[in-house]
Design an enzyme around this catalytic site. Structure first.
Site, PDB file in Angstrom:
ATOM      1  CG  HIS A 138      -1.620  -1.328   1.373  1.00 50.82           C
ATOM      2  ND1 HIS A 138      -2.440  -1.898   0.433  1.00 50.82           N
ATOM      3  CD2 HIS A 138      -1.518  -2.226   2.385  1.00 50.82           C
ATOM      4  CE1 HIS A 138      -2.834  -3.097   0.849  1.00 50.82           C
ATOM      5  NE2 HIS A 138      -2.281  -3.325   2.015  1.00 50.82           N
ATOM      6  CB  CYS A 139       2.393   3.429  -1.622  1.00 54.11           C
ATOM      7  SG  CYS A 139       2.256   2.965  -3.328  1.00 54.11           S
ATOM      8  CB  ALA A 140       2.434   2.527   3.765  1.00 54.02           C
TER       9      ALA A 140
END
Ligand SMILES: Cc1ncc(COP(=O)(O)O)c(C=O)c1O
Length: 418
Positions: free
Chosen positions: A375-377
């Site tokens: 989740h791009c995290a």
């Protein structure tokens, strides 16, 4: 099933008719793999209602021309529609002046703009505070600044219940803190950040605050004047608007002092062979032909959203979240992330022994769209001690039947990988 949940499911929210709302979103009527679409990937990008599709089609069919540059009729009409959209954004975030709204191509570009333009005024050793919940779009631009100017990145942590740790944050603030850049709502945990407190503490320490509202603005009303934030970032495609458009709110006093982000037409007042002078904000930050029709679509999306019963939507989304949380937490081998009591309608989970990509592939065969991955995290994944997870994220048009479809899908995944 607990009594509270039964109550939640049975009791309709007064005046809120999700069936009616769904009619506004043509794509929701389609099937995927022969099954009714259950779209639960809204935190990645939401679907678009007819008023947005119509406004964009109308702009191309009836008023399209480049903006600001022509003396001809269509250019005037296109400019009016484009600038009206800026007014819609202004109203949506309750900015005082329309000049405080800059169109960008998305949330990522808005953050890069601040990192580049405000960042140019920062010196080696100046500090920027980020939180562990930030997605890469609110991390990487600041790393660029660390590499370029030698600024120091400091990290605000979370409590064990996934809420923002205000006490630890307070200790991070020093006379060298120049900026605090935090998300309004985590795209993974759903945690809502205590913005007013953070802004008050940061300002008392002499730091500016940028709020990444790409998720938060979808679920909560935004009032940049009441918040007193220095910058607020939003993105069209999550707000039921088109992709390729986002916005930056900046206090005019800051924008006026900031260098342009990119050079080109529109952002300039005068150009000679040996001198340039810059246009005033917002045009100073909008070099070249802007995403004209996308901006018009965003304006239509925000007008649509604000015309709806937002407290009703919030109550509906909370009920969906309570429903999915209760159901999934009762399934063995399912681990839920994001326990904050005050959170948006996002549920992130892991199924022991099954890779999230397999989870999402099997769900997809049942017509259910969820997201799998980091989740791009990545810093948050590291904190959670996982490399990936599955996320179901809800929008105003989702239903309790869709929650049940998801739960059935998860049970099927467990059977499949028994
Ligand atoms: C919290 C948050 N900030 C920023 C972004 C990036 O926005 P955009 O896709 O418009 O660049 C996202 C998108 O996933 C997000 O969830």
């Amino acid at each position: 099933m607990s009594n509270s949940l039964q109550t939640l499911q049975k009791k309709p929210i007064a005046g809120f008719d999700v069936g009616r709302l769904r009619e506004d979103f043509p794509i929701l009527a389609r099937e995927v793999h022969g099954k009714p679409l259950v779209y639960l990937d809204n935190a990645a990008s939401a679907q678009k209602p007819k008023p947005v599709l119509d406004a964009m089609a109308k702009a191309y069919a009836e008023t399209y021309a480049n903006v600001h540059r022509g003396a001809h009729f269509l250019s005037g009409a296109s400019t009016v529609a484009f600038e009206n959209a800026r007014q819609s954004v202004r109203r949506f975030v309750n900015a005082q002046k329309v000049e405080e709204i800059i169109f960008t191509k998305g949330g990522t570009e808005a953050i890069n703009l601040v990192a580049s333009s405000l960042g140019a005024t920062l010196d080696e050793g100046d500090e920027i505070i980020l939180s562990e919940m930030e997605p890469h779009s609110n991390i990487v631009p600041w790393h660029f600044l660390r590499e370029r100017n030698g600024v120091v990145l400091r990290w605000a942590t979370l409590n064990t219940d996934d809420t923002f740790d205000i006490a630890a944050f307070t200790k991070l603030l020093t006379p060298r803190t120049k900026l605090v850049a935090v998300t309004h709502m985590s795209n993974v945990l759903g945690t809502i950040t205590p913005l007013s407190e953070i802004i008050r503490l940061a300002h008392a320490a002499g730091a500016k605050v940028l709020i990444d509202g790409c998720q938060g603005a979808v679920h909560q009303p935004v009032d940049v004047q009441a918040l007193d934030c220095d910058f607020y970032v939003g993105t069209g495609h999550k707000l039921y608007g088109p992709s390729g458009i986002g916005f930056l709110f900046g206090k005019y006093e800051h924008l006026k002092r900031m260098r342009p982000y990119q050079g080109g037409g529109e952002m300039i007042e005068a150009v000679s062979k040996d001198k340039i002078t810059y246009n005033d904000p917002p045009h100073r930050f909008e070099a070249g032909t802007p995403p004209i029709v996308e901006a018009i679509g965003l304006g239509a999306a925000l007008d649509y959203l604000t015309s709806l019963d937002r407290p009703g939507i919030a109550a509906h989304e909370s009920a969906l979240l309570a429903h999915v949380t209760e159901e999934l937490s009762n399934i063995d081998r399912v681990r839920l992330f994001g326990l904050a009591p005050h959170k948006g309608a996002v549920t992130t989970f892991d199924i022991a022994g099954v890779h999230p990509h397999d989870v999402s592939t099997l769900l997809d065969r049942a017509g259910i769209a969820v997201r799998a991955g980091t989740h791009c995290a990545q810093p948050l994944m590291e904190r959670l001690g996982i490399t990936a997870s599955t996320r179901a994220s809800f929008a105003l048009y989702n239903t309790h039947e869709e929650v049940e479809a998801l739960v059935r899908g998860v049970r099927h995944v467990l059977e499949f990988f028994r």
